[in-house]
Design a protein around this motif. Structure first.
Motif, mmCIF file in Angstrom:
data_model
loop_
_atom_site.group_PDB
_atom_site.id
_atom_site.type_symbol
_atom_site.label_atom_id
_atom_site.label_comp_id
_atom_site.label_asym_id
_atom_site.label_seq_id
_atom_site.Cartn_x
_atom_site.Cartn_y
_atom_site.Cartn_z
ATOM 1 N N THR A 154 -3.492 1.785 1.251
ATOM 2 C CA THR A 154 -3.740 0.756 0.804
ATOM 3 C C THR A 154 -2.290 0.028 0.152
ATOM 4 O OG1 THR A 154 -5.745 1.350 0.460
ATOM 5 C CG2 THR A 154 -5.213 -0.698 -0.491
ATOM 6 N N LEU A 179 -4.784 -2.183 3.812
ATOM 7 C CA LEU A 179 -5.382 -3.011 2.827
ATOM 8 C C LEU A 179 -6.108 -4.379 3.571
ATOM 9 C CD1 LEU A 179 -5.626 -4.197 -0.010
ATOM 10 C CD2 LEU A 179 -3.289 -5.175 0.064
ATOM 11 N N LEU A 182 -8.447 -8.585 0.039
ATOM 12 C CA LEU A 182 -9.556 -8.554 -0.974
ATOM 13 C C LEU A 182 -10.075 -9.853 -1.350
ATOM 14 C CD1 LEU A 182 -7.728 -5.594 -2.866
ATOM 15 C CD2 LEU A 182 -9.801 -5.304 -1.399
ATOM 16 N N ASN A 209 -5.299 4.202 -4.803
ATOM 17 C CA ASN A 209 -5.338 2.776 -3.949
ATOM 18 C C ASN A 209 -6.663 2.342 -4.237
ATOM 19 O OD1 ASN A 209 -2.800 2.810 -2.859
ATOM 20 N ND2 ASN A 209 -3.272 4.328 -1.374
ATOM 21 N N GLN A 213 -7.484 -1.494 -5.391
ATOM 22 C CA GLN A 213 -8.321 -2.569 -4.841
ATOM 23 C C GLN A 213 -9.474 -3.052 -5.996
ATOM 24 O OE1 GLN A 213 -9.638 -1.267 -0.681
ATOM 25 N NE2 GLN A 213 -8.466 0.592 -1.504
ATOM 26 N N PRO A 256 -14.695 0.029 -2.156
ATOM 27 C CA PRO A 256 -13.253 -0.215 -1.512
ATOM 28 C C PRO A 256 -13.177 0.663 -0.392
ATOM 29 C CG PRO A 256 -12.731 0.871 -3.563
ATOM 30 C CD PRO A 256 -14.412 0.625 -3.418
ATOM 31 N N GLY A 282 -15.533 -1.975 2.018
ATOM 32 C CA GLY A 282 -14.094 -2.116 2.266
ATOM 33 C C GLY A 282 -13.543 -1.923 3.655
#
Length: 357
Positions: A154, A179, A182, A209, A213, A256, A282
């Motif tokens: 991430t 990633l 977000l 990670n 997040q 996440p 996520g």
């Protein structure tokens, strides 16, 4: 007199034979040297220098077999897809006979990651793929010379404890990131559940990670007016109890891109679905198991990109210390049709149903 004539005759014949032999040897030497002279005229100076030093001929790419060590933290759909993409990219670019994979799975254990990496270092592999954060951290600790590519990572700055992030590590490490945006995920949650008040952030506290997040999306969610509560589990043993607490106190749960959660989506779903609490995930794999919707990347794509980076390093001599971390090229709004139907949730037309296996 006759004796003198005989001696003279022998000497004359001997001289003639020696002259003939010398001429033949000279001609043979001249003939043998002609191709070499021709080649030295036609060949570039580098080739001639190599020939002069009697160095062995350079191995061509078609002869080279690259040995790749793959350390995957654990088995679940997202990480499996990234590893598959990586391998298929390398095979496509190099040929199946020119790449050899030593693929190992740590079954979720960080100490096992370190053991696997040490085996790769002892075997002097040409490159290491570290799939997930714990694998990357073990690889970084295990070698400062063998090229390391991460995938399903991430945030590299968090994983490698780099304070001033510039987009490259400056080390023998690069790779691809999983990633997702977000801020856009927070907006998606707001789009689907504008009347919700409390959002539970559910993740494994041992995954750096996931912490990153959760902290990041919390800021975005609070900016949209939600109250956020954090619910963390140390490992898979307490997922059920922690999820039960979250489902009892929150209107929506956000999970996440968390490897432990991804391996235990059935446990999460068995708590949240009967409680009528929707889960925003996520990534696609978690959403398929327990979520209603996600703004997800494609893990095969980031694995494939890492494979292309590996070829660039091994074949083209690219400097890994200056290679920028690559991100997924696209994200997609997806929804879990079965769970949405169960919870009577209607999604907008621009969401794509996750394909059932």
């Amino acid at each position: 007199m006759k004796r003198l004539l005989a001696v003279a005759t022998v000497l004359t014949m001997t001289a003639a034979m020696l002259a003939g032999c010398g001429s033949s040897a000279q001609n043979a030497a001249s003939t043998a040297s002609e191709p070499a002279v021709q080649e030295s005229v036609q060949a570039p100076a580098e080739s001639q220098a190599a020939a002069d030093s009697e160095a062995p001929a350079a191995q061509t790419d078609s002869d080279k077999v690259y040995r790749i060590g793959i350390c995957q933290l654990l088995q679940h759909e997202a990480l499996d897809a990234a590893t598959k993409g990586f391998k298929e990219a390398m095979i496509e670019k190099l040929g199946e006979d020119n790449v050899e994979f030593d693929e190992q799975n740590a079954s979720g254990d960080s100490a096992t990651c370190a053991t696997i990496i040490n085996q790769f270092v002892s075997a002097d592999v040409d490159l290491i793929l570290a799939n997930a954060t714990a694998s990357l951290q073990a690889a970084a600790a295990g070698t400062g010379t063998i090229p390391i590519l991460g995938t399903s990572i991430t945030d590299y700055a968090t994983a490698l404890e780099i304070d001033e992030w510039t987009g490259t590590t400056g080390k023998n490490i690069s790779g691809t990131s999983d990633l997702a945006p977000l801020k856009e995920q927070a907006a998606m949650l707001n789009e689907l559940f504008p009347d919700a008040k409390t959002v539970g952030l559910l993740y494994c506290s041992a995954e750096a990670n996931s912490v990153y997040q959760a902290n990041t999306i919390q800021e975005h969610l609070e900016g949209l007016g939600y109250t956020c509560k954090t619910y963390t589990f140390a490992d898979s043993n307490d997922i059920a109890s922690v999820t039960t607490n979250a489902a009892g106190e929150c209107d929506v749960i956000y999970v996440p891109t968390d490897n432990t959660a991804a391996s235990n989506t059935e446990v999460i779903n068995n708590v949240c679905l009967p409680a009528g609490v929707p889960v925003i995930a996520g990534e696609e794999g978690i959403c398929k198991g327990c979520g209603v919707a996600t703004l997800s990347i494609n893990y095969y794509d980031i694995g494939y990109k890492a494979g292309e980076m590996a070829v660039d390093i091994l074949v083209n001599g690219a400097d890994i210390t200056t290679m920028a971390i690559e991100s997924a090229p696209n994200v997609t709004k997806e929804y879990n049709e079965a769970i949405c139907k169960e919870l009577n949730i209607t999604v907008p037309d621009d969401y794509v149903a996750i394909k059932a296996e």
